[in-house]
Design an enzyme around this catalytic site. Sequence first.
Site, PDB file in Angstrom:
ATOM      1  N   HIS A 187      -3.516  -5.602   0.993  1.00 52.48           N
ATOM      2  CA  HIS A 187      -2.807  -5.819   2.261  1.00 52.48           C
ATOM      3  C   HIS A 187      -2.745  -7.302   2.626  1.00 52.48           C
ATOM      4  O   HIS A 187      -3.698  -7.828   3.198  1.00 52.48           O
ATOM      5  CB  HIS A 187      -3.541  -5.091   3.390  1.00 52.48           C
ATOM      6  CG  HIS A 187      -3.392  -3.607   3.362  1.00 52.48           C
ATOM      7  ND1 HIS A 187      -2.411  -2.956   4.067  1.00 52.48           N
ATOM      8  CD2 HIS A 187      -4.098  -2.652   2.731  1.00 52.48           C
ATOM      9  CE1 HIS A 187      -2.513  -1.645   3.865  1.00 52.48           C
ATOM     10  NE2 HIS A 187      -3.540  -1.427   3.060  1.00 52.48           N
ATOM     11  N   GLU A 208      -0.951  -8.579   4.959  1.00 49.45           N
ATOM     12  CA  GLU A 208      -0.840  -8.696   6.420  1.00 49.45           C
ATOM     13  C   GLU A 208      -2.193  -8.527   7.097  1.00 49.45           C
ATOM     14  O   GLU A 208      -2.316  -8.719   8.298  1.00 49.45           O
ATOM     15  CB  GLU A 208       0.177  -7.672   6.941  1.00 49.45           C
ATOM     16  CG  GLU A 208      -0.344  -6.266   7.176  1.00 49.45           C
ATOM     17  CD  GLU A 208      -0.690  -5.493   5.913  1.00 49.45           C
ATOM     18  OE1 GLU A 208      -0.510  -6.034   4.799  1.00 49.45           O
ATOM     19  OE2 GLU A 208      -1.178  -4.356   6.038  1.00 49.45           O
ATOM     20  N   CYS A 213       0.845  -1.200   0.000  1.00 47.08           N
ATOM     21  CA  CYS A 213       0.000   0.000   0.000  1.00 47.08           C
ATOM     22  C   CYS A 213       0.883   1.255   0.000  1.00 47.08           C
ATOM     23  O   CYS A 213       1.541   1.539  -0.990  1.00 47.08           O
ATOM     24  CB  CYS A 213      -0.957  -0.042   1.189  1.00 47.08           C
ATOM     25  SG  CYS A 213      -2.281   1.169   1.067  1.00 47.08           S
TER      26      CYS A 213
END
Lengths: 319, 995
Positions: free
Chosen positions: A279, A281, A150
């Site tokens: 994302h 994560e 990002c």
Amino acid sequence: MPSLLNLVACYIPIGEKVNAFSIYLNWLRGRFWDLLFCLKLCKCLYMGEVKCVVIAGYGTNCEEETAFACKRAGARADIVHISELLYGEKTLDNYHLLCFPGGFLDGDDLGAAKAAATRWRYARVKGREEALFEQLMRFINEGKLVIGICNGFQLMVKLGLLPGINRRYGVQSATLTYNDSGRFEDRWVYLNIDPNSPCVFTKGIDKLYLPIRHGEGKFVPQNEAILAEIEERHLSVMKYINPHTNEPTLEYPFNPNGSINAIAGLCDSTGRLLGMMPHPEAFLHFTHHPRWTREKLPEEGMGLALFVNAIDYIRQNLL
Amino acid sequence: MPTRIEVGFKSGIKDAQGEKIAKRIRNFLDIEVDEVKTVFVYTIDAHLSQEEIELVASGPFSDPVIQEYAIDHPLSTEFDWMIEVGFKPGVTDNVGKTAKEAIEWRLSRKLNPEEKLYTSILYLLKGKTLNRDLVEHIATELLANPLIHRYHITERTKWDGSVLLYVPKVKLIKEPTVQRYNLSLMSDEELLELSKSRLLALDLNEMKAIVRYFKDPKVIAEREKVGLDERITDVELESIAQTWSEHCKHKIFNGIIHYTDENGNSRVIDSLFDTYIKGATDRIRREKGKDDFCLSVFKDNAGVIKFNEHWNLVFKVETHNSPSALDPYGGALTGIVGVNRDPFGTGKGAKLIFNTDVFCFASPFYDKPLPPRLLHPRRIFEGVREGVEHGGNKSGIPTVNGCIVFDDRYLGKPLVYCGTGGIMPAKINGQPSYEKQAKPGDYIIMVGGRIGKDGIHGATFSSEELHEGSPVTAVQIGDPITQKKMFDFLLIARDRGWYNSITDNGAGGLSCSVGEMAQESGGAELHLNKAPLKYAGLDPWEIFVSESQERMTLAVPEKHLEEFLELAKKMDVEATVLGRFTNTGKFQVLFEGKTIFYLDLEFLHHGVPQKEMVAKWSPPKHPEPEFPCPQDLNEMLKRMLGRLNICSKEGVVRQYDHEVQGGSALKPLVGVWDHGPSDAAIVRPLLDSLEGVVVANGICPRYGDIDTYHMAACALDEAVRNAISVGGSLKHMATLDNFCWCDPILSEKNPDGDYKLAQLVRANQALYDYTVAYGVPCISGKDSMKNDYRIGDIKISIPPTILFSVIGRIPDVRKAVSMDAKRPGDLVYILGITYDELGASEYFHEMGFIGNKVPQVRAEVAKKLYESLHAAIEKGLVASCHDCSDGGLGVALAETAFAGGFGMEIDLRQVPYEGIRRDDFVLFSESQSRFIVTIHPENREEFEKTLQGNILARIGQVLEEKGFEVKGLKGETIINTDILSLKKAWQQTLKGLWE
């Protein structure tokens, strides 16, 4: 020993506490039947640990979960504030995987990660006769791995690390700009992975489902020639798809920002540098999934595989 | 000589912002425009060489791939009209600040503090039909807020091709001065006049208490020793006014109230707060005994409860109503970053883990003429939404949950509730984390932003016209990144044990923060001239009470001072020593060595006289609605789903990051297509654990039109039942109360003040009764008591509004339940009894009535149901659970069905119901403490057994097909439609606002 603990930790499902040493050992004994685990364990004991550095500060805000992802994948992860690098207290040289996590560097005030790219490009390290960028280039040239997520992807693009065709690092040749919708959005997207991409993070992965959370994620190359080279070399490793057709799409909201050629993630020609708007994560555990209360899902989230691949690559090539 | 750099998109590159503005001009203002392009302008007031300017223009200021720039000449001449919008002098310009830093990085040298950058935006408009009036209208109604912005309009045909060079620099050419007043020589009128002219908001009683203190010979003698006399300084007067303000001292909640009920019975209430709010919490804690999870309630910036053995939770909700009325964006942004500092400034400081926001606006489609000085509700809506977006997203705190309430009485003042939760280790360096104690000798350190004139007298809107030369003081704009940098630093300092106490600089600025902390050590000595300023020329009193954002005050012991300041410098955070804490019992303030403020802490904090007020309750009587049950209930259900208070808010929700920090376990949008409205949010703050925090809100101001007692009861019930429906438990749940009222003080100008105060009393009585009944304690709260608008003859008062925000613990998030139907064939149950309680319901409002039968909460029955339902959820028996609230059963069933993507067949004859038997009443009654639950058929027996002793009924089942069919009380089909058309009705209402 820390490497062993790291490795063991990533085998324990989230939420299960393995505190007392005897339980630890008992649990470990049960695991020895797992051949893969044993192999990894041997290698780990023999080779030492994989070390990840997660950069924080100046508006970065996904450092905790990014470090957690590295740990879940079996590595050690240090969150390092950029001031620690600038004051020479820490250096990238001690690490194998560099993570630029998501956030709003300097508020994205001059355009996403623009001010931060200036800092990374021109700041000098106190007490060392080098610029921070030299340290970063040394890291890359030593064959180590970088992932930007990002805001981190925006930073890498604006620093000219990506697409990094023929290792021409440091010259910006593409950008990430305002979503076509003109607004920030948080939504989950379906992604296809290019199996022919040199990217080391995505080996063996063919699809991903991850959230995007950005206002400036539209990928725009400098010109047609750059775009052609990106596609020819399979650097556009990740594309937004329409889940009904499985084809890359420009259709909103499947392509949430209007990215050219539906490009969601990009690697350089070595495959060791990856930047992506979604994302990974944010999907480490099934309860992250927006529909986990209604779908049967594996314990582990899809985002973890990228980190596992990176760490496996490091074990095989860099330790 | 300043330089101007213009940056715009290259031709062929989409200008998304420009297109968005063009759409809004067409849709909102009804003005034809062909095209809008945006150009970003940097005005550099610094000594840079031509070469350096070229470097920064091509470097950090523009993106070489998509943008081009022009230095000191116009980038584009392609327009019919051009509007330039920039900030007025003294208004926070975050981009300008970042741009300056970027120059410093680029050129590898520091600019001096006087060298600054200012930003503005050029809007290039094309349109044949545009004229000066229309363009002026676009400028003032959409692009610029004259309170904080300057704008300049250029017509292409009259333009000489030059660029505007304007530097909005604050120029204050005066020496800082201190004024003195001899209050004992003033008449009552003069005292009141002084209070009014200085915007002190002190009444005569309070002014006289100050006079008495300053007449005391002992006080005078002590003052003379430090070079002062019997005259009060403006620094002291302003500080007392801040410390004694309604905002800080809650004088209405702590006053004496003479209350008369509808039967003429009178009683005296000595402090609503002590009697009802604290009274209830004390009792709940006693009754919970060793299960009491409260750690710090009502005394700190936020409430603290236990999360588990090793961690504590911190929670606070604030309001930022008046600033949001003036500048919705800045007001709301400041609201969210401001409330962030509350949990952060509680105990030794908490890491922030979620935001939750509740807004109350007038209808965005309001089409009557606007009273003077009011912004259109749509503009307030969008400004507030964007302010909270930037405040929350840029701070890296997930906005997990919230709601929006619409009522046209919020036209005069919108309500902007911003809440933040935090987590902190149970112990920090062996000490309980929720306690703090500044010690004598500790250094007073201010960390974060600099002080300007922004936010002086923040609570009171200055009626003085704002002109070019005067910096804006009424409103301010937050800077989330400065704050984030500060928090990053302070969390490290906290864990290293470098400070003994911390609090935020909010209302009243340094005056209040140092004043409060001085109570911990027993005194303070503060040197105001050391405070870092944004620009020179502030008077000492202004520095003292300024509410400039992003500042915390800390008590740092001598042994850690050096390392504290060193790390701050490294992390690019400004930290300044302003003085030391003492134990003299005095708060002493100096400016350049001279004492300008010397007060006893006891007087400052406890000298305010108690207010006395009257309250008189007489229940209102509304006409009883008379209308037949509508023939077409298909259509009625769709109309209900499309009502503003019920319809989808997905457009807002998606613009908030609700997943950052990686702990999202139940999102605000759920279901098969990810747009079902979740009842509550769950986050998992510890990434390696499955324990979760449940967050929910309850608010229902309409019921207050009948009785605020039931309004408060229903709001609490709604918050609690939302939390229960996702898997929360009454055993570990706490709440925050947040009152927003209209002026409850009886006066000539406010003839029904005694009624409004009675409404407040009744809301408090309900708060006591129901928090005690549920065992859900209030742990902190807030009140905002003057939410009225009055200009000329027009007075608009908000409806009395109470928000309850609930926080709870769920031991295993994998047990959580979402509201969407899961599988065809699942059985649909209703839990709880439906009464014909439609007073002030959405349905009656739709039909143009209020009515009298307001929903009531039967606490005993509800509590039992909540415990049983929780047990069923724990056992994994519940497939989906949705609370019945606005729009009742009909709306809840439709939402459950279309969120799940399945049809439903329902039989109203099975619904446990009491009252006038009408299909529409059963469908839309808003009786409390009810749920729609779906379960898998094989769990039926076990589920019913677990719920034994409660009222529940199986009323239908989930269907594979998309049909939605309801049989009425007579057994005939009254609704026969499909979920897609229901969903469309629900999504339609606000859709246009976001496109």
